[in-house]
Design a protein around this motif. Structure first.
Motif, PDB file in Angstrom:
ATOM      1  N   ASP A 164       0.832  -1.213   0.000  1.00 49.29           N
ATOM      2  CA  ASP A 164       0.000   0.000   0.000  1.00 49.29           C
ATOM      3  C   ASP A 164       0.862   1.257   0.000  1.00 49.29           C
ATOM      4  N   TYR A 165       1.932   1.234   0.784  1.00 44.36           N
ATOM      5  CA  TYR A 165       2.810   2.405   0.807  1.00 44.36           C
ATOM      6  C   TYR A 165       3.474   2.588  -0.557  1.00 44.36           C
ATOM      7  N   LEU A 166       3.972   1.504  -1.126  1.00 50.91           N
ATOM      8  CA  LEU A 166       4.658   1.622  -2.411  1.00 50.91           C
ATOM      9  C   LEU A 166       3.709   2.094  -3.516  1.00 50.91           C
ATOM     10  N   ILE A 167       2.505   1.549  -3.550  1.00 47.84           N
ATOM     11  CA  ILE A 167       1.556   1.885  -4.622  1.00 47.84           C
ATOM     12  C   ILE A 167       0.924   3.259  -4.425  1.00 47.84           C
ATOM     13  N   GLU A 168       0.378   3.492  -3.246  1.00 46.58           N
ATOM     14  CA  GLU A 168      -0.428   4.688  -3.008  1.00 46.58           C
ATOM     15  C   GLU A 168       0.231   5.735  -2.114  1.00 46.58           C
ATOM     16  N   GLY A 169       1.333   5.369  -1.481  1.00 47.69           N
ATOM     17  CA  GLY A 169       1.963   6.302  -0.558  1.00 47.69           C
ATOM     18  C   GLY A 169       1.284   6.318   0.800  1.00 47.69           C
ATOM     19  N   ILE A 170       0.475   5.288   1.083  1.00 45.86           N
ATOM     20  CA  ILE A 170      -0.219   5.212   2.366  1.00 45.86           C
ATOM     21  C   ILE A 170       0.820   4.895   3.440  1.00 45.86           C
ATOM     22  N   LYS A 227       2.088   8.500  12.988  1.00 43.41           N
ATOM     23  CA  LYS A 227       2.352   9.927  12.773  1.00 43.41           C
ATOM     24  C   LYS A 227       2.135  10.298  11.312  1.00 43.41           C
ATOM     25  N   ASP A 228       2.659   9.473  10.412  1.00 43.56           N
ATOM     26  CA  ASP A 228       2.485   9.736   8.996  1.00 43.56           C
ATOM     27  C   ASP A 228       1.046   9.521   8.553  1.00 43.56           C
ATOM     28  N   GLU A 229       0.345   8.548   9.176  1.00 45.92           N
ATOM     29  CA  GLU A 229      -1.051   8.297   8.832  1.00 45.92           C
ATOM     30  C   GLU A 229      -1.904   9.524   9.107  1.00 45.92           C
ATOM     31  N   LEU A 230      -1.638  10.225  10.203  1.00 42.49           N
ATOM     32  CA  LEU A 230      -2.408  11.421  10.536  1.00 42.49           C
ATOM     33  C   LEU A 230      -2.232  12.487   9.471  1.00 42.49           C
ATOM     34  N   GLY A 231      -1.007  12.702   9.041  1.00 43.84           N
ATOM     35  CA  GLY A 231      -0.747  13.668   7.981  1.00 43.84           C
ATOM     36  C   GLY A 231      -1.429  13.264   6.687  1.00 43.84           C
ATOM     37  N   TYR A 232      -1.407  11.969   6.391  1.00 41.14           N
ATOM     38  CA  TYR A 232      -2.050  11.460   5.180  1.00 41.14           C
ATOM     39  C   TYR A 232      -3.563  11.674   5.264  1.00 41.14           C
ATOM     40  N   ALA A 233      -4.141  11.372   6.433  1.00 40.38           N
ATOM     41  CA  ALA A 233      -5.586  11.562   6.626  1.00 40.38           C
ATOM     42  C   ALA A 233      -5.965  13.030   6.458  1.00 40.38           C
ATOM     43  N   LYS A 234      -5.167  13.922   6.999  1.00 40.94           N
ATOM     44  CA  LYS A 234      -5.439  15.361   6.852  1.00 40.94           C
ATOM     45  C   LYS A 234      -5.441  15.767   5.385  1.00 40.94           C
ATOM     46  N   LYS A 235      -4.461  15.260   4.633  1.00 40.50           N
ATOM     47  CA  LYS A 235      -4.386  15.590   3.206  1.00 40.50           C
ATOM     48  C   LYS A 235      -5.599  15.066   2.455  1.00 40.50           C
ATOM     49  N   LEU A 236      -6.012  13.832   2.768  1.00 37.63           N
ATOM     50  CA  LEU A 236      -7.173  13.256   2.101  1.00 37.63           C
ATOM     51  C   LEU A 236      -8.434  14.064   2.381  1.00 37.63           C
ATOM     52  N   ILE A 237      -8.621  14.436   3.637  1.00 39.59           N
ATOM     53  CA  ILE A 237      -9.810  15.214   4.010  1.00 39.59           C
ATOM     54  C   ILE A 237      -9.776  16.573   3.329  1.00 39.59           C
ATOM     55  N   ALA A 238      -8.642  17.242   3.383  1.00 44.13           N
ATOM     56  CA  ALA A 238      -8.531  18.568   2.766  1.00 44.13           C
ATOM     57  C   ALA A 238      -8.783  18.504   1.267  1.00 44.13           C
ATOM     58  N   ILE A 283     -16.191  14.397  12.024  1.00 42.17           N
ATOM     59  CA  ILE A 283     -16.106  15.131  13.291  1.00 42.17           C
ATOM     60  C   ILE A 283     -16.433  14.201  14.451  1.00 42.17           C
ATOM     61  N   ASN A 284     -17.457  13.384  14.290  1.00 45.24           N
ATOM     62  CA  ASN A 284     -17.848  12.442  15.336  1.00 45.24           C
ATOM     63  C   ASN A 284     -16.718  11.460  15.638  1.00 45.24           C
ATOM     64  N   ILE A 285     -16.064  10.965  14.598  1.00 45.19           N
ATOM     65  CA  ILE A 285     -14.936  10.052  14.795  1.00 45.19           C
ATOM     66  C   ILE A 285     -13.808  10.764  15.553  1.00 45.19           C
ATOM     67  N   LEU A 286     -13.511  12.004  15.159  1.00 45.55           N
ATOM     68  CA  LEU A 286     -12.452  12.760  15.823  1.00 45.55           C
ATOM     69  C   LEU A 286     -12.756  13.062  17.277  1.00 45.55           C
ATOM     70  N   MET A 287     -14.018  13.223  17.584  1.00 47.49           N
ATOM     71  CA  MET A 287     -14.418  13.529  18.956  1.00 47.49           C
ATOM     72  C   MET A 287     -14.561  12.263  19.796  1.00 47.49           C
ATOM     73  N   GLY A 288     -14.266  11.119  19.198  1.00 44.24           N
ATOM     74  CA  GLY A 288     -14.293   9.863  19.946  1.00 44.24           C
ATOM     75  C   GLY A 288     -15.665   9.245  20.043  1.00 44.24           C
ATOM     76  N   GLY A 289     -16.589   9.714  19.209  1.00 42.88           N
ATOM     77  CA  GLY A 289     -17.931   9.174  19.225  1.00 42.88           C
ATOM     78  C   GLY A 289     -18.027   7.875  18.460  1.00 42.88           C
ATOM     79  N   ASP A 290     -19.172   7.261  18.552  1.00 49.20           N
ATOM     80  CA  ASP A 290     -19.437   6.023  17.822  1.00 49.20           C
ATOM     81  C   ASP A 290     -19.630   6.359  16.353  1.00 49.20           C
ATOM     82  N   ASP A 291     -18.952   5.641  15.462  1.00 50.69           N
ATOM     83  CA  ASP A 291     -19.060   5.960  14.041  1.00 50.69           C
ATOM     84  C   ASP A 291     -20.179   5.192  13.346  1.00 50.69           C
TER      85      ASP A 291
END
Length: 106
Positions: free
Chosen positions: A60-66, A71-82, A97-105
């Motif tokens: 996955d990292y080699l193909i998609e850069g995941i 630490k890197d996953e958080l940066g990747y998630a931010k980029k995807l959301i943005a 937002i619910n996931i970030l606030m620790g709520g049930d998804d």
């Protein structure tokens, strides 16, 4: 964002592994590895898996850069959301937002 070839090259340099050694481990030719790095070719899945293992990463990292670490996953998630925020519905934004606030998804 980098290409698969750039990620392979970077990991080779980081690990101090030659293209020849990677080719031997992956069961392909040194020329094939060179083509993967240039982006002229994409490795078969069996070769890609061996390359990932040799470079201590994931396909996955080699193909998609995941990223492979949190630490890197958080940066990747931010980029995807943005990158996708303008196409997201309000319900999808609230779900994130619910996931970030620790709520049930659910």
């Amino acid at each position: 964002m980098s290409t698969m070839g750039e990620r392979i090259k970077s990991l080779l340099d980081k690990k101090g592994i030659s293209q020849k050694t990677l080719a031997e481990i992956a069961g392909c030719t040194e020329a094939a590895v060179s083509h993967y790095i240039k982006g002229d070719r994409v490795p078969r899945s069996s070769v890609l898996t061996k390359i990932a293992i040799a470079l201590d990463t994931t396909s996955d990292y080699l193909i998609e850069g995941i990223p492979t670490d949190v630490k890197d996953e958080l940066g990747y998630a931010k980029k995807l959301i943005a990158r996708n925020v303008t196409q997201m519905s309000n319900a999808e934004k609230k779900e994130i937002i619910n996931i970030l606030m620790g709520g049930d998804d659910d």
